[in-house]
Design a protein around this motif. Structure first.
Motif, PDB file in Angstrom:
ATOM      1  N   LEU A   1      47.104  30.564   8.426  1.00 10.37           N
ATOM      2  CA  LEU A   1      45.842  29.845   8.304  1.00 10.37           C
ATOM      3  C   LEU A   1      44.659  30.805   8.264  1.00 10.37           C
ATOM      4  O   LEU A   1      43.777  30.697   7.411  1.00 10.37           O
ATOM      5  CB  LEU A   1      45.685  28.867   9.472  1.00 10.37           C
ATOM      6  CG  LEU A   1      44.373  28.076   9.519  1.00 10.37           C
ATOM      7  CD1 LEU A   1      44.272  27.135   8.323  1.00 10.37           C
ATOM      8  CD2 LEU A   1      44.269  27.280  10.823  1.00 10.37           C
ATOM      9  N   ILE A   2      44.639  31.778   9.192  1.00 16.61           N
ATOM     10  CA  ILE A   2      43.501  32.681   9.285  1.00 16.61           C
ATOM     11  C   ILE A   2      43.927  33.959  10.006  1.00 16.61           C
ATOM     12  O   ILE A   2      44.830  33.928  10.856  1.00 16.61           O
ATOM     13  CB  ILE A   2      42.325  32.000  10.035  1.00 16.61           C
ATOM     14  CG1 ILE A   2      41.057  32.857   9.996  1.00 16.61           C
ATOM     15  CG2 ILE A   2      42.729  31.661  11.456  1.00 16.61           C
ATOM     16  CD1 ILE A   2      39.835  32.115  10.557  1.00 16.61           C
ATOM     17  N   SER A   3      43.319  35.085   9.630  1.00 14.99           N
ATOM     18  CA  SER A   3      43.572  36.358  10.302  1.00 14.99           C
ATOM     19  C   SER A   3      42.283  36.843  10.952  1.00 14.99           C
ATOM     20  O   SER A   3      41.222  36.831  10.316  1.00 14.99           O
ATOM     21  CB  SER A   3      44.087  37.404   9.308  1.00 14.99           C
ATOM     22  OG  SER A   3      45.339  37.014   8.762  1.00 14.99           O
ATOM     23  N   ILE A   4      42.390  37.280  12.210  1.00 13.15           N
ATOM     24  CA  ILE A   4      41.232  37.701  12.989  1.00 13.15           C
ATOM     25  C   ILE A   4      41.476  39.107  13.529  1.00 13.15           C
ATOM     26  O   ILE A   4      42.535  39.381  14.112  1.00 13.15           O
ATOM     27  CB  ILE A   4      40.962  36.720  14.143  1.00 13.15           C
ATOM     28  CG1 ILE A   4      40.697  35.311  13.595  1.00 13.15           C
ATOM     29  CG2 ILE A   4      39.792  37.185  14.997  1.00 13.15           C
ATOM     30  CD1 ILE A   4      40.547  34.250  14.665  1.00 13.15           C
TER      31      ILE A   4
ATOM     32  N   MET B   1      42.004  13.462  11.593  1.00 16.45           N
ATOM     33  CA  MET B   1      41.480  14.804  11.446  1.00 16.45           C
ATOM     34  C   MET B   1      41.744  15.573  12.745  1.00 16.45           C
ATOM     35  O   MET B   1      41.537  15.045  13.832  1.00 16.45           O
ATOM     36  CB  MET B   1      39.983  14.754  11.171  1.00 16.45           C
ATOM     37  CG  MET B   1      39.379  16.073  10.756  1.00 16.45           C
ATOM     38  SD  MET B   1      39.565  16.407   9.005  1.00 16.45           S
ATOM     39  CE  MET B   1      38.279  15.329   8.333  1.00 16.45           C
ATOM     40  N   VAL B   2      42.213  16.808  12.617  1.00 16.91           N
ATOM     41  CA  VAL B   2      42.577  17.613  13.786  1.00 16.91           C
ATOM     42  C   VAL B   2      41.810  18.926  13.743  1.00 16.91           C
ATOM     43  O   VAL B   2      41.770  19.606  12.708  1.00 16.91           O
ATOM     44  CB  VAL B   2      44.093  17.895  13.817  1.00 16.91           C
ATOM     45  CG1 VAL B   2      44.456  18.749  15.028  1.00 16.91           C
ATOM     46  CG2 VAL B   2      44.876  16.583  13.836  1.00 16.91           C
ATOM     47  N   ASP B   3      41.190  19.304  14.876  1.00 22.62           N
ATOM     48  CA  ASP B   3      40.495  20.581  14.990  1.00 22.62           C
ATOM     49  C   ASP B   3      41.494  21.697  15.260  1.00 22.62           C
ATOM     50  O   ASP B   3      42.437  21.521  16.048  1.00 22.62           O
ATOM     51  CB  ASP B   3      39.479  20.547  16.138  1.00 22.62           C
ATOM     52  CG  ASP B   3      38.349  19.558  15.904  1.00 22.62           C
ATOM     53  OD1 ASP B   3      38.107  19.226  14.735  1.00 22.62           O
ATOM     54  OD2 ASP B   3      37.726  19.132  16.885  1.00 22.62           O
ATOM     55  N   ILE B   4      41.271  22.862  14.650  1.00 26.21           N
ATOM     56  CA  ILE B   4      42.079  24.040  14.926  1.00 26.21           C
ATOM     57  C   ILE B   4      41.180  25.059  15.625  1.00 26.21           C
ATOM     58  O   ILE B   4      40.302  25.657  14.991  1.00 26.21           O
ATOM     59  CB  ILE B   4      42.671  24.655  13.652  1.00 26.21           C
ATOM     60  CG1 ILE B   4      43.469  23.604  12.869  1.00 26.21           C
ATOM     61  CG2 ILE B   4      43.547  25.861  13.994  1.00 26.21           C
ATOM     62  CD1 ILE B   4      44.671  23.067  13.597  1.00 26.21           C
ATOM     63  N   PRO B   5      41.353  25.281  16.931  1.00 27.58           N
ATOM     64  CA  PRO B   5      40.500  26.229  17.666  1.00 27.58           C
ATOM     65  C   PRO B   5      41.064  27.646  17.607  1.00 27.58           C
ATOM     66  O   PRO B   5      42.238  27.865  17.312  1.00 27.58           O
ATOM     67  CB  PRO B   5      40.531  25.679  19.089  1.00 27.58           C
ATOM     68  CG  PRO B   5      41.909  25.080  19.198  1.00 27.58           C
ATOM     69  CD  PRO B   5      42.258  24.539  17.836  1.00 27.58           C
ATOM     70  N   SER B   6      40.223  28.614  17.932  1.00 30.61           N
ATOM     71  CA  SER B   6      40.658  30.004  17.987  1.00 30.61           C
ATOM     72  C   SER B   6      41.183  30.327  19.382  1.00 30.61           C
ATOM     73  O   SER B   6      40.526  30.010  20.375  1.00 30.61           O
ATOM     74  CB  SER B   6      39.497  30.942  17.655  1.00 30.61           C
ATOM     75  OG  SER B   6      39.880  32.294  17.853  1.00 30.61           O
ATOM     76  N   PRO B   7      42.336  30.974  19.467  1.00 32.05           N
ATOM     77  CA  PRO B   7      42.847  31.378  20.786  1.00 32.05           C
ATOM     78  C   PRO B   7      42.322  32.738  21.236  1.00 32.05           C
ATOM     79  O   PRO B   7      42.638  33.174  22.337  1.00 32.05           O
ATOM     80  CB  PRO B   7      44.362  31.431  20.548  1.00 32.05           C
ATOM     81  CG  PRO B   7      44.500  31.834  19.121  1.00 32.05           C
ATOM     82  CD  PRO B   7      43.315  31.224  18.392  1.00 32.05           C
TER      83      PRO B   7
ATOM     84  N   GLU C   1      36.895  32.578  21.742  1.00 31.95           N
ATOM     85  CA  GLU C   1      38.013  31.729  22.131  1.00 31.95           C
ATOM     86  C   GLU C   1      37.568  30.272  22.247  1.00 31.95           C
ATOM     87  O   GLU C   1      36.485  29.969  22.754  1.00 31.95           O
ATOM     88  CB  GLU C   1      38.588  32.204  23.460  1.00 31.95           C
ATOM     89  CG  GLU C   1      39.868  31.491  23.874  1.00 31.95           C
ATOM     90  CD  GLU C   1      40.463  32.059  25.147  1.00 31.95           C
ATOM     91  OE1 GLU C   1      41.429  31.465  25.662  1.00 31.95           O
ATOM     92  OE2 GLU C   1      39.953  33.096  25.623  1.00 31.95           O
ATOM     93  N   ASP C   2      38.391  29.376  21.728  1.00 34.59           N
ATOM     94  CA  ASP C   2      38.179  27.913  21.734  1.00 34.59           C
ATOM     95  C   ASP C   2      37.164  27.454  20.691  1.00 34.59           C
ATOM     96  O   ASP C   2      36.908  26.249  20.574  1.00 34.59           O
ATOM     97  CB  ASP C   2      37.757  27.398  23.116  1.00 34.59           C
ATOM     98  CG  ASP C   2      38.867  27.546  24.151  1.00 34.59           C
ATOM     99  OD1 ASP C   2      40.046  27.486  23.752  1.00 34.59           O
ATOM    100  OD2 ASP C   2      38.554  27.736  25.335  1.00 34.59           O
ATOM    101  N   GLN C   3      36.571  28.367  19.921  1.00 35.73           N
ATOM    102  CA  GLN C   3      35.679  27.953  18.832  1.00 35.73           C
ATOM    103  C   GLN C   3      36.503  27.294  17.736  1.00 35.73           C
ATOM    104  O   GLN C   3      37.569  27.777  17.353  1.00 35.73           O
ATOM    105  CB  GLN C   3      34.936  29.168  18.273  1.00 35.73           C
ATOM    106  CG  GLN C   3      34.005  28.830  17.105  1.00 35.73           C
ATOM    107  CD  GLN C   3      33.269  30.058  16.596  1.00 35.73           C
ATOM    108  OE1 GLN C   3      33.161  31.082  17.279  1.00 35.73           O
ATOM    109  NE2 GLN C   3      32.764  29.966  15.383  1.00 35.73           N
ATOM    110  N   VAL C   4      36.014  26.170  17.212  1.00 29.11           N
ATOM    111  CA  VAL C   4      36.738  25.471  16.149  1.00 29.11           C
ATOM    112  C   VAL C   4      36.631  26.266  14.853  1.00 29.11           C
ATOM    113  O   VAL C   4      35.543  26.567  14.386  1.00 29.11           O
ATOM    114  CB  VAL C   4      36.187  24.044  15.948  1.00 29.11           C
ATOM    115  CG1 VAL C   4      36.884  23.373  14.767  1.00 29.11           C
ATOM    116  CG2 VAL C   4      36.398  23.211  17.209  1.00 29.11           C
TER     117      VAL C   4
END
Length: 428
Positions: free
Chosen positions: A74-77, A46-52, A33-36
């Protein structure tokens, strides 16, 4: 186990799509969580997209350089528990997977190495066993004009080639033999004269793409003209040195930039048409009372323009501290969108590398940009006497659709007068 799908977020300001610049993860990576996860580029920053969530990356929704709509996958986890999508829905419409996507490097550039071009098959080699010979630098070997051109095209120094023709004349076959035996790399111990056939292709994405688009748009839409003026900065440099000696330890060191900002603020009082933005689609010119000075700053990801807001209300040291803070944030990629937007006039400087003259490109929708060139000591004639003075050019560009040539010249002359008599910078 479930799947958590992260969609391209709504970054605000009515932005409908953004460019995916850099992935910081790849398929198979474990994230917390919160990792970019990725960086995306808007028109401004430029904008960072963190992991929730915590989990494992199972698919990526795009590749660097791709423009993605807000709300797209954007991404699947893969996560513990149910996730935020149904398993069947995930299998029915998975995100586009980038197989074995490499970990993104800090630079948003894709480099492709091409294979060296094959060297043509050599003609039959001459009798000589050693095609390389050493001659003095001023010794001119025998060779026909055609052979000399052939050697020049191939990057071969004739003085290093042994000739097999009459009287040691160098023939085409000698050049081919020289290459065939791989001696071209031996022409210099450090390979400075070695032939090179490598190429690289750099994908224009992220900040570099935005810079290219903005520069192209500015030159296509605005009617640029430039005005260059020489300024004697001896007095202001002496004042700067004095202030640094007296207050530098407690208030911080001053560069020339805060003085230039102050000169712009004072001069713009009489030239409100220059502290303005032009909306050419609505055909509206907005003149601002506040002076928001953009400071062109070179960062690793490209040119950025953080903004010193309300420069008219700042002291020299306040301006200096804000310029330093913003420049550091821009170079570290930490400047916010608000800090990179809203300027009314831009100041650009390459410092000691500033050259003699430049033609800066407008930072639309502004109508003026002031370019600072390097300071040099030169002999000048003052009251009939030759004296050494510190001289500097201002190379400035204006939008001729809004600013008349006479007004631009008078404005820069006003800036010149303020810098040459620096006490007037502080007289209201």
């Amino acid at each position: 186990m479930g799947t958590h799908v992260i969609k391209m977020p709504d970054i605000g300001e009515g932005i409908a799509e953004v460019e995916l610049s850099v992935w910081h993860v790849k398929v198979g990576d474990m994230v917390v969580e919160d990792q970019v996860l990725a960086d995306v580029m808007t028109d401004k920053a430029m904008v960072d997209i963190p992991s929730p969530v915590h989990g494992k990356v199972i698919s990526l929704g795009g590749q660097p350089g791709e423009v993605m709509a807000v709300g797209s996958v954007l991404i699947s986890i893969e996560v513990e528990g149910a996730g935020n999508v149904k398993e069947s829905a995930h299998h029915a419409a998975p995100a586009v997977s980038v197989k074995e996507a490499p970990v993104a490097a800090p630079k948003v550039e894709a480099v492709v190495e091409s294979k060296p071009a094959p060297v043509a098959a050599p003609r039959p080699a001459p009798v000589c066993q050693t095609p390389m010979v050493s001659r003095t630098a001023d010794e001119r070997p025998l060779a026909s004009p055609a052979v000399r051109k052939h050697a020049l095209d191939m990057g071969i120094q004739l003085r290093l080639v042994r000739g097999s023709g009459p009287a040691g004349r160098i023939l085409h076959e000698d050049l081919d033999a020289y290459l065939a035996q791989g001696q071209s790399n031996a022409s210099s111990a450090n390979g400075a004269y070695a032939q090179r056939n490598d190429e690289e292709q750099i994908q224009v994405i992220g900040m570099r793409r935005k810079i290219a688009q903005r520069m192209q748009e500015a030159t296509q839409r605005a009617a640029h003209f430039s005005y260059v003026e020489e300024i004697d900065v001896t007095a202001v440099e002496e004042l700067r040195a004095h202030l640094n000696e007296k207050h530098g330890a407690t208030r911080g060191k001053l560069t020339l930039l805060p003085f230039l900002v102050r000169a712009l603020v004072v001069a713009l009082r009489d030239f409100p048409q220059i502290n303005a933005r032009y909306d050419d689609e609505a055909q509206v010119i907005t003149r601002l009372g506040a002076v928001h000075v953009g400071i062109a700053t070179q960062a690793d990801i490209g040119l950025m323009v953080p903004v010193v807001r309300h420069a008219e209300a700042r002291s020299l040291w306040d301006s200096a501290a804000e310029i330093s803070r913003l420049a550091t944030a821009a170079r570290n990629g930490k400047a916010s969108r608000d800090e990179l937007s809203g300027s009314s006039i831009t100041l650009t400087s390459l410092g000691a590398l500033g050259g003699i003259v430049s033609t800066p490109v407008l930072n639309l929708p502004e109508v003026a940009i002031v370019g600072v060139n390097k300071i040099v000591e030169r002999p000048m004639v003052i009251k009939g006497q030759v004296v050494i003075r510190k001289m500097m050019n201002l190379s400035s560009s204006f939008d001729h659709r809004v600013v008349d040539g006479m007004d631009a010249a008078l404005f820069i002359q006003a800036v010149r007068g303020l810098l040459e008599q620096p006490a007037t910078l502080f007289v209201d």
